[in-house]
Design an enzyme around this catalytic site. Structure first.
Site, PDB file in Angstrom:
ATOM      1  N   HIS A 142      27.244  10.669  60.416  1.00  0.00           N
ATOM      2  CA  HIS A 142      26.766   9.792  59.563  1.00  0.00           C
ATOM      3  C   HIS A 142      25.424  10.320  59.098  1.00  0.00           C
ATOM      4  O   HIS A 142      24.945  11.279  59.806  1.00  0.00           O
ATOM      5  CB  HIS A 142      26.721   8.638  60.074  1.00  0.00           C
ATOM      6  CG  HIS A 142      25.933   8.175  61.027  1.00  0.00           C
ATOM      7  ND1 HIS A 142      24.627   7.945  60.838  1.00  0.00           N
ATOM      8  CD2 HIS A 142      26.281   7.936  62.637  1.00  0.00           C
ATOM      9  CE1 HIS A 142      24.203   7.611  62.333  1.00  0.00           C
ATOM     10  NE2 HIS A 142      25.096   7.591  63.139  1.00  0.00           N
ATOM     11  N   CYS A 158      26.787   8.886  68.481  1.00  0.00           N
ATOM     12  CA  CYS A 158      27.243   9.567  67.068  1.00  0.00           C
ATOM     13  C   CYS A 158      26.415  10.879  66.697  1.00  0.00           C
ATOM     14  O   CYS A 158      25.513  11.246  67.285  1.00  0.00           O
ATOM     15  CB  CYS A 158      26.994   8.509  65.811  1.00  0.00           C
ATOM     16  SG  CYS A 158      28.152   7.027  65.979  1.00  0.00           S
TER      17      CYS A 158
END
Length: 182
Positions: A142, A158
């Site tokens: 992301h 992440c």
């Protein structure tokens, strides 16, 4: 060909961290750059080398676009094989229960979620990683509201990219793209 490129081509390349065969010197190594890579990576796939803070989108045999990333802190690094199972523009975000337990002062206020937008920690785009059985891994590739974090191990697991980089990657990769994180 410069000395660095000659040395890079002469070294035996057998491990994933040795993905790049050659590269041009740049002021910012984390800017998207086309690089030569070793053989054996599926065209279209994404390969993340966590300890080097790079994500490679394999564009052709032995060629990839290399992006700088931020990855999980040492105890939170996720490694494995996945597929992109979902893509979202300006995604909403809800911290995991584990994140809230580790840092309640930082995350408890978002226990019910945060809508997508420029202040959202997932940034402009998110690629959701699913395991081979189709289960959400809770790991995302992301964007970030903290571009200075690129090149560091700072996330909760992440893989963060600069917003402009994740927007470009988002347009290039379809649902089902294989992702390998080393």
């Amino acid at each position: 060909m410069n000395r660095r490129q000659m040395i890079g081509l002469a070294l035996p390349l057998i491990a994933a961290p040795s993905l790049v065969l050659s590269q041009d010197a740049q002021t910012d190594p984390y800017q998207p750059t086309e690089v030569a890579i070793r053989e054996g990576f599926e065209v279209g796939s994404i390969v993340v080398v966590s300890d080097e803070f790079f994500l490679y989108h394999v564009k052709a045999p032995n060629r990839a676009i290399r992006y700088g990333v931020a990855v999980g802190q040492a105890e939170l690094v996720w490694k494995g094989k996945a597929r992109i199972g979902r893509k979202v523009e300006w995604p909403s975000w809800t911290p995991t229960q584990a994140m809230i337990e580790r840092s309640p002062e930082q995350y408890a206020q978002y226990a019910n979620g945060m809508p997508g937008g420029p202040e959202n920690p997932l940034g402009a785009r998110a690629l959701y990683l699913y395991d081979q059985r189709g289960n959400d891994t809770a790991i995302r590739i992301h964007g970030t509201t903290q571009p200075g974090s690129i090149g560091r191990a700072v996330s909760n697991g992440c893989i963060r990219m600069r917003n402009e980089a994740v927007m470009a990657l988002f347009e290039e990769v379809p649902i089902g793209t294989p992702v390998y994180v080393y």
